[in-house]
Design an enzyme around this catalytic site. Structure first.
Site, short mmCIF file in Angstrom:
data_model
loop_
_atom_site.label_atom_id
_atom_site.label_comp_id
_atom_site.label_asym_id
_atom_site.label_seq_id
_atom_site.Cartn_x
_atom_site.Cartn_y
_atom_site.Cartn_z
N SER A 221 -11.13 27.80 33.31
CA SER A 221 -12.44 27.14 33.00
C SER A 221 -12.20 26.12 31.74
O SER A 221 -11.49 26.47 30.83
CB SER A 221 -13.67 28.13 33.24
OG SER A 221 -14.74 27.16 32.82
N ASP A 226 -15.06 26.98 22.72
CA ASP A 226 -16.44 26.75 22.36
C ASP A 226 -17.06 28.18 22.50
O ASP A 226 -17.60 28.46 23.52
CB ASP A 226 -17.24 25.65 22.96
CG ASP A 226 -18.56 25.83 22.32
OD1 ASP A 226 -18.79 26.41 21.35
OD2 ASP A 226 -19.53 25.20 23.05
N PRO A 227 -16.93 29.19 21.38
CA PRO A 227 -17.67 30.71 21.72
C PRO A 227 -19.28 30.42 22.26
O PRO A 227 -19.58 31.19 22.75
CB PRO A 227 -17.45 31.26 20.56
CG PRO A 227 -16.34 30.45 19.67
CD PRO A 227 -16.38 28.90 20.15
N LYS A 250 -11.15 34.88 29.28
CA LYS A 250 -10.10 34.06 30.03
C LYS A 250 -8.89 33.55 29.02
O LYS A 250 -7.94 33.46 29.41
CB LYS A 250 -10.81 32.84 30.95
CG LYS A 250 -11.71 33.43 32.16
CD LYS A 250 -12.09 32.08 32.93
CE LYS A 250 -13.00 32.52 33.75
NZ LYS A 250 -12.57 32.74 35.19
P1 NAP Z 1 -15.40 32.78 43.31
O1 NAP Z 1 -15.77 32.11 44.54
O2 NAP Z 1 -16.36 33.28 42.38
O3 NAP Z 1 -14.13 33.82 43.68
C1 NAP Z 1 -13.54 34.74 42.71
C2 NAP Z 1 -12.83 35.53 43.42
O4 NAP Z 1 -12.36 36.68 42.48
C3 NAP Z 1 -13.75 36.43 44.58
O5 NAP Z 1 -13.04 36.37 45.74
C4 NAP Z 1 -13.63 37.77 44.17
O6 NAP Z 1 -13.37 38.84 45.12
C5 NAP Z 1 -12.38 37.94 43.14
N1 NAP Z 1 -12.43 38.93 42.32
C6 NAP Z 1 -13.58 39.45 41.32
N2 NAP Z 1 -13.07 40.60 40.74
C7 NAP Z 1 -12.04 40.93 41.51
C8 NAP Z 1 -11.03 42.07 41.18
N3 NAP Z 1 -11.83 43.06 40.41
N4 NAP Z 1 -10.08 42.17 41.83
C9 NAP Z 1 -9.86 41.39 42.82
N5 NAP Z 1 -10.33 40.17 43.00
C10 NAP Z 1 -11.40 39.81 42.46
O7 NAP Z 1 -14.55 31.54 42.51
P2 NAP Z 1 -14.73 29.92 42.18
O8 NAP Z 1 -15.96 29.70 42.02
O9 NAP Z 1 -13.98 29.20 43.21
O10 NAP Z 1 -13.86 29.79 40.78
C11 NAP Z 1 -12.59 29.94 40.59
C12 NAP Z 1 -12.25 29.84 39.36
O11 NAP Z 1 -12.70 28.79 38.71
C13 NAP Z 1 -12.55 31.15 38.57
O12 NAP Z 1 -11.86 31.59 37.63
C14 NAP Z 1 -13.88 30.63 37.90
O13 NAP Z 1 -14.27 31.26 36.72
C15 NAP Z 1 -13.41 29.03 37.46
N6 NAP Z 1 -14.54 28.22 37.30
C16 NAP Z 1 -15.53 28.19 37.88
C17 NAP Z 1 -16.59 27.14 37.57
C18 NAP Z 1 -17.75 26.98 38.59
O14 NAP Z 1 -18.57 25.70 38.28
N7 NAP Z 1 -18.25 28.08 39.11
C19 NAP Z 1 -16.15 25.82 36.88
C20 NAP Z 1 -15.08 26.16 36.24
C21 NAP Z 1 -14.20 27.14 36.53
P3 NAP Z 1 -14.57 39.26 46.12
O15 NAP Z 1 -14.95 38.01 46.95
O16 NAP Z 1 -13.98 40.33 47.04
O17 NAP Z 1 -15.77 39.56 44.98
#
Ligand code: NAP
Length: 356
Positions: A221, A226-227, A250
């Site tokens: 991400s 930025d903490p 991360k």
């Molecule tokens: P997401 O839909 O929240 O999916 C996260 C996945 O991680 C889920 O399938 C979850 O499994 C799996 N997971 C969580 N804990 C786990 C564990 N202990 N063991 C195995 N699998 C695990 O992800 P996303 O929103 O597409 O985001 C993808 C990435 O981009 C992430 O790193 C997120 O932080 C980053 N990001 C997100 C945003 C945003 O706007 N949301 C912005 C920038 C970056 P389950 O489905 O089984 O729970």
């Protein structure tokens, strides 16, 4: 000959052995009886050798590259997994947290169950553990891993109840009945950022090393420098106690990959994730959170998935970490593909500065 070796041969190798039988048979037909014994021995030896030569080598065709996608049932992971599944240059294996997620992935992507491995990344053992026998089955032979796992915050039910109880008072005071700011986000027990985004991610990196993989792609991400970024406050109380700091954990895992492993990597720091826009969009890549200055700093999960695919092709052999957003452009304007955008970015030689 083919019948004799049938039990040993795989599907592709049977085709190969039949071809050899035909060649050997027609050669033998032209031999005299005195040479028949030698020819038979020669043909058997040739067939045996060919039967064990991988078809990729025998036919000069590249075998598909086996790639593990973790968090494969998640919103970005699913798109990466599907893209790999449709591309015959790759063989995708999805790693998911639960049986429920495995079923969801099979249903949405129509892949076979043999392409899915269930494993909670917080329970994978890391290098520091003595036993490494917990490596889940079905991951052998992979050349790359795309990490799409993340701790996922959920709305606290208590905060919803509290916000609802405030409604009558808010109405009497002439305020907005339901204030979304009263909602709190929490992580499930044992599934908070330190566990998933640091320890779990570090364990996935160690797994890649232990399985002899060459390349790691991480969907991380933007905001890691930025903490005080809002995302770090999720999971903490008013006094700052609790299990938050998702961006910092991360980044710590990324530093581990970069400084401790020697593996090839592409670390992608997207802005806010969303659906694709109605208009065409161009990708903008940069480093060190400079893109946070933009008013619009989001990108579709589809574009991020395509950048992961590009990382597995044009990003091979590289070590790079970058931020990305997408900007709408006028209809008809040519936009670069993810591969083109990444190639162009790689030529700049830029990569994130982790000393910041
Ligand atoms: P997401 O839909 O929240 O999916 C996260 C996945 O991680 C889920 O399938 C979850 O499994 C799996 N997971 C969580 N804990 C786990 C564990 N202990 N063991 C195995 N699998 C695990 O992800 P996303 O929103 O597409 O985001 C993808 C990435 O981009 C992430 O790193 C997120 O932080 C980053 N990001 C997100 C945003 C945003 O706007 N949301 C912005 C920038 C970056 P389950 O489905 O089984 O729970």
């Amino acid at each position: 000959f083919a019948r004799h070796f049938h039990g040993l041969l795989t599907k592709q190798k049977i085709v190969l052995s039949q071809l050899c039988t035909y060649v050997a048979g027609s050669t033998m037909g032209k031999m005299t009886l005195g040479n028949a014994k030698f020819t038979s021995v020669f043909a058997v030896t040739l067939l045996t050798l060919l039967a064990f030569v991988p078809s990729s080598i025998a036919f000069g065709v590249d075998a598909p590259m086996k790639v593990i996608v973790t968090g494969a049932a998640g919103r970005t992971g699913k798109l990466v997994f599907s893209s790999l599944n449709k591309d015959n240059r790759f063989q995708a294996v999805g790693l998911v947290r639960t049986e429920k997620s495995a079923k969801k992935l099979v249903k949405t992507t129509k892949c076979g169950l043999d392409h899915v491995v269930v494993s909670d990344v917080t329970k994978l053992l890391s290098d520091e553990d003595e036993e490494v026998s917990s490596i889940p089955k079905g991951l052998d032979g992979a050349e790359a891993i795309v990490i799409c796992t993340s701790a996922v915050p959920a709305i606290s039910k208590t905060s919803v109840v509290k916000a609802m109880l405030k409604i009558p008072l808010n109405l009497v005071r002439g305020k907005k009945a339901f204030n979304f700011r009263d909602l709190k986000f929490v992580y499930k027990p044992g599934q908070y950022p330190e566990k998933v985004d640091y320890e779990g991610q570090k364990a996935q990196i160690d797994l890649a090393k232990n399985l002899g993989m060459r390349q790691i792609v991480i969907v991380s991400s933007m905001g890691g420098t930025d903490p005080s970024n809002f995302l770090n406050s999720i999971g903490k109380d008013k006094d700052g106690n609790g299990n938050g700091d998702i961006l910092l954990w991360k980044r710590k895992a990324e530093k581990y990959l970069i400084e401790e492993t020697g593996l090839e990597y592409t670390i992608i720091h997207p802005g806010g994730l969303r659906k694709p826009a109605d208009k065409p969009e161009e990708l903008i890549l940069d480093v060190d959170d400079k893109l946070l200055k933009n008013e619009k700093r989001s990108i579709s999960r589809e574009d991020v998935a395509q950048l992961c695919m590009a990382a597995l092709t044009v990003g091979r052999g590289k070590k790079v970490s970058f931020d990305c957003i997408a900007r709408e452009v006028d209809e008809g304007k040519a936009v670069k593909s993810a591969e083109e955008a990444l190639t162009e970015f790689l030529e700049t030689g830029k990569t994130a500065d982790y000393s910041l």
